[in-house]
Design a protein around this motif. Sequence first.
Motif, PDB file in Angstrom:
ATOM      1  N   ASN A   1      37.652  46.245  38.236  1.00 46.17           N
ATOM      2  CA  ASN A   1      38.856  46.042  38.867  1.00 46.17           C
ATOM      3  C   ASN A   1      39.510  45.167  38.384  1.00 46.17           C
ATOM      4  O   ASN A   1      38.530  43.767  39.250  1.00 46.17           O
ATOM      5  CB  ASN A   1      38.269  46.847  39.752  1.00 46.17           C
TER       6      ASN A   1
ATOM      7  N   LYS B   1      41.954  44.327  39.652  1.00 43.06           N
ATOM      8  CA  LYS B   1      43.113  44.434  40.549  1.00 43.06           C
ATOM      9  C   LYS B   1      44.569  43.794  40.421  1.00 43.06           C
ATOM     10  O   LYS B   1      44.976  43.790  38.804  1.00 43.06           O
ATOM     11  CB  LYS B   1      42.985  43.223  41.426  1.00 43.06           C
TER      12      LYS B   1
ATOM     13  N   HIS C   1      40.499  53.664  46.081  1.00 41.54           N
ATOM     14  CA  HIS C   1      40.122  52.057  46.264  1.00 41.54           C
ATOM     15  C   HIS C   1      40.953  51.855  47.493  1.00 41.54           C
ATOM     16  O   HIS C   1      41.417  52.053  48.125  1.00 41.54           O
ATOM     17  CB  HIS C   1      40.804  51.297  44.978  1.00 41.54           C
TER      18      HIS C   1
ATOM     19  N   GLU D   1      41.654  49.175  48.386  1.00 43.68           N
ATOM     20  CA  GLU D   1      42.991  49.161  49.098  1.00 43.68           C
ATOM     21  C   GLU D   1      44.031  49.677  48.889  1.00 43.68           C
ATOM     22  O   GLU D   1      45.031  49.606  49.368  1.00 43.68           O
ATOM     23  CB  GLU D   1      42.932  47.215  47.844  1.00 43.68           C
TER      24      GLU D   1
ATOM     25  N   GLU E   1      31.908  51.388  47.833  1.00 39.53           N
ATOM     26  CA  GLU E   1      32.548  50.318  48.529  1.00 39.53           C
ATOM     27  C   GLU E   1      32.496  50.306  49.161  1.00 39.53           C
ATOM     28  O   GLU E   1      33.292  50.475  49.986  1.00 39.53           O
ATOM     29  CB  GLU E   1      33.737  50.275  47.344  1.00 39.53           C
TER      30      GLU E   1
ATOM     31  N   ALA F   1      32.302  44.774  52.418  1.00 41.29           N
ATOM     32  CA  ALA F   1      31.986  43.574  51.154  1.00 41.29           C
ATOM     33  C   ALA F   1      32.535  43.511  49.953  1.00 41.29           C
ATOM     34  O   ALA F   1      32.409  42.732  49.456  1.00 41.29           O
ATOM     35  CB  ALA F   1      30.702  44.452  50.495  1.00 41.29           C
ATOM     36  N   ILE F   2      34.320  44.311  50.276  1.00 41.21           N
ATOM     37  CA  ILE F   2      34.643  43.807  48.700  1.00 41.21           C
ATOM     38  C   ILE F   2      35.701  42.067  49.054  1.00 41.21           C
ATOM     39  O   ILE F   2      36.725  42.885  49.849  1.00 41.21           O
ATOM     40  CB  ILE F   2      36.061  45.265  48.920  1.00 41.21           C
ATOM     41  N   GLY F   3      35.638  42.407  48.467  1.00 41.02           N
ATOM     42  CA  GLY F   3      36.546  40.597  48.575  1.00 41.02           C
ATOM     43  C   GLY F   3      35.539  39.303  49.010  1.00 41.02           C
ATOM     44  O   GLY F   3      36.575  38.473  49.552  1.00 41.02           O
TER      45      GLY F   3
ATOM     46  N   GLY G   1      29.968  49.260  44.489  1.00 43.57           N
ATOM     47  CA  GLY G   1      30.895  47.827  44.811  1.00 43.57           C
ATOM     48  C   GLY G   1      31.332  47.273  45.858  1.00 43.57           C
ATOM     49  O   GLY G   1      31.547  47.402  46.999  1.00 43.57           O
ATOM     50  N   GLY G   2      31.580  45.805  45.733  1.00 49.43           N
ATOM     51  CA  GLY G   2      31.461  45.269  46.708  1.00 49.43           C
ATOM     52  C   GLY G   2      30.988  43.215  46.318  1.00 49.43           C
ATOM     53  O   GLY G   2      29.511  43.021  46.828  1.00 49.43           O
ATOM     54  N   SER G   3      31.392  42.795  46.197  1.00 49.48           N
ATOM     55  CA  SER G   3      30.610  41.617  45.773  1.00 49.48           C
ATOM     56  C   SER G   3      29.822  41.196  44.909  1.00 49.48           C
ATOM     57  O   SER G   3      28.759  40.443  45.383  1.00 49.48           O
ATOM     58  CB  SER G   3      30.364  40.624  46.936  1.00 49.48           C
ATOM     59  N   VAL G   4      29.508  41.750  44.130  1.00 55.63           N
ATOM     60  CA  VAL G   4      28.548  42.336  43.379  1.00 55.63           C
ATOM     61  C   VAL G   4      28.791  41.030  42.274  1.00 55.63           C
ATOM     62  O   VAL G   4      29.909  40.641  41.246  1.00 55.63           O
ATOM     63  CB  VAL G   4      28.941  43.525  42.183  1.00 55.63           C
TER      64      VAL G   4
ATOM     65  N   LEU H   1      31.292  49.126  40.594  1.00 52.67           N
ATOM     66  CA  LEU H   1      32.323  48.828  40.378  1.00 52.67           C
ATOM     67  C   LEU H   1      32.505  46.993  40.937  1.00 52.67           C
ATOM     68  O   LEU H   1      31.881  47.089  41.796  1.00 52.67           O
ATOM     69  CB  LEU H   1      33.321  49.628  40.870  1.00 52.67           C
ATOM     70  N   VAL H   2      33.158  46.100  39.665  1.00 49.70           N
ATOM     71  CA  VAL H   2      33.195  45.137  40.262  1.00 49.70           C
ATOM     72  C   VAL H   2      34.752  44.483  40.271  1.00 49.70           C
ATOM     73  O   VAL H   2      35.683  44.528  38.800  1.00 49.70           O
ATOM     74  CB  VAL H   2      32.717  44.511  39.257  1.00 49.70           C
ATOM     75  N   GLY H   3      34.903  43.803  41.074  1.00 49.85           N
ATOM     76  CA  GLY H   3      36.517  42.671  41.330  1.00 49.85           C
ATOM     77  C   GLY H   3      36.131  41.752  41.071  1.00 49.85           C
ATOM     78  O   GLY H   3      36.623  41.122  39.319  1.00 49.85           O
ATOM     79  N   GLY H   4      36.211  40.781  41.999  1.00 51.53           N
ATOM     80  CA  GLY H   4      36.052  39.232  41.267  1.00 51.53           C
ATOM     81  C   GLY H   4      35.235  38.704  39.976  1.00 51.53           C
ATOM     82  O   GLY H   4      35.911  38.436  38.762  1.00 51.53           O
TER      83      GLY H   4
HETATM   84  C1  PEP Z   1      36.700  45.530  43.900  1.00 52.88           C
HETATM   85  O1  PEP Z   1      37.888  45.672  43.927  1.00 52.88           O
HETATM   86  O2  PEP Z   1      36.046  47.285  43.530  1.00 52.88           O
HETATM   87  C2  PEP Z   1      36.002  44.804  44.213  1.00 52.88           C
HETATM   88  C3  PEP Z   1      34.023  45.525  44.079  1.00 52.88           C
HETATM   89  O3  PEP Z   1      35.943  43.694  44.509  1.00 52.88           O
HETATM   90  P1  PEP Z   1      34.789  43.248  44.676  1.00 52.88           P
HETATM   91  O4  PEP Z   1      33.431  42.889  43.555  1.00 52.88           O
HETATM   92  O5  PEP Z   1      35.376  40.991  45.167  1.00 52.88           O
HETATM   93  O6  PEP Z   1      33.846  42.150  46.037  1.00 52.88           O
END
Ligand code: PEP
Length: 250
Positions: free
Chosen positions: A11, A13, A96, A98, A167, A171-173, A211-214, A232-235
């Motif tokens: 993701n 974003k 999500h 957000e 998620e 833990a997200i971001g 998902g969350g800071s993976v 699910l991976v963000g950053g």
């Molecule tokens: C996300 O946006 O779904 C997410 C998990 O972000 P992050 O990996 O950056 O925590």
Amino acid sequence: MASRRFFVGGNWKMNCDVNKANSILEFLNSGEMSKDTEVVVSPPSLYVSYIKQNLKADNVTVAVQNCHTATSGAFTGEISAEMAADVGCQWVILGHSERRHKFGESDELIGQKVKHVLEATKLGVIACIGELLEEREKNETMSVCARQMKAIADNVSDWSKVVIAYEPVWAIGTGKVATPDQAQEVHDEVRKWLEANVSKEVADSTRILYGGSVNAANCKELSKKPDVDGFLVGGASLKPDFVQIVNAKL
Ligand code: PEP
């Protein structure tokens, strides 16, 4: 038990320009990614066509990060699931945190979106759930996830097109990844919820992502848990680390 193909979504974003897109395309196109993993990338919708045109990795599909409940109409600034399908997307991320917490999307609205996507298009849905820190501290994690699951499940017409992403919002971001045990505990509860409220078959076959800071350093331990079916991976999806996360099971 049904076998569940490992699934990794990226993701992006609201993080991208053409230069950045090119650098991401470079590692997606040249990185050796396990064919055993289903990989989905979700750029900002303005860049979907550019990514589709330049993506050479044949096991990577594209998702939009949100959509409206209608097909078309006077909804300035919105995009529809039909439009996403029209430009070649195969997935949409819905619910999500957000969207829930920064844009005020309710369980009910997310349910309506799930219903529309599944009934009106061939797109799959990555449906996100997860508790806030204060909810976890009050031991409300599972009641929150169950409430969010019900709003989603009540609107699912075809479970083979749905992936759940757990998620935790804290833990997200944040860099504060859930421990493998914390993730497993909730995934197991969500699977039990599916068994009790939908069916054993759906519980066995539905992928539940964490998902969350993976990142590249923590993905392997998380992926060893029996109910963690991907991420699910963000950053980290903006960096070459994403390839290592796709290969977490190797
Ligand atoms: C996300 O946006 O779904 C997410 C998990 O972000 P992050 O990996 O950056 O925590």
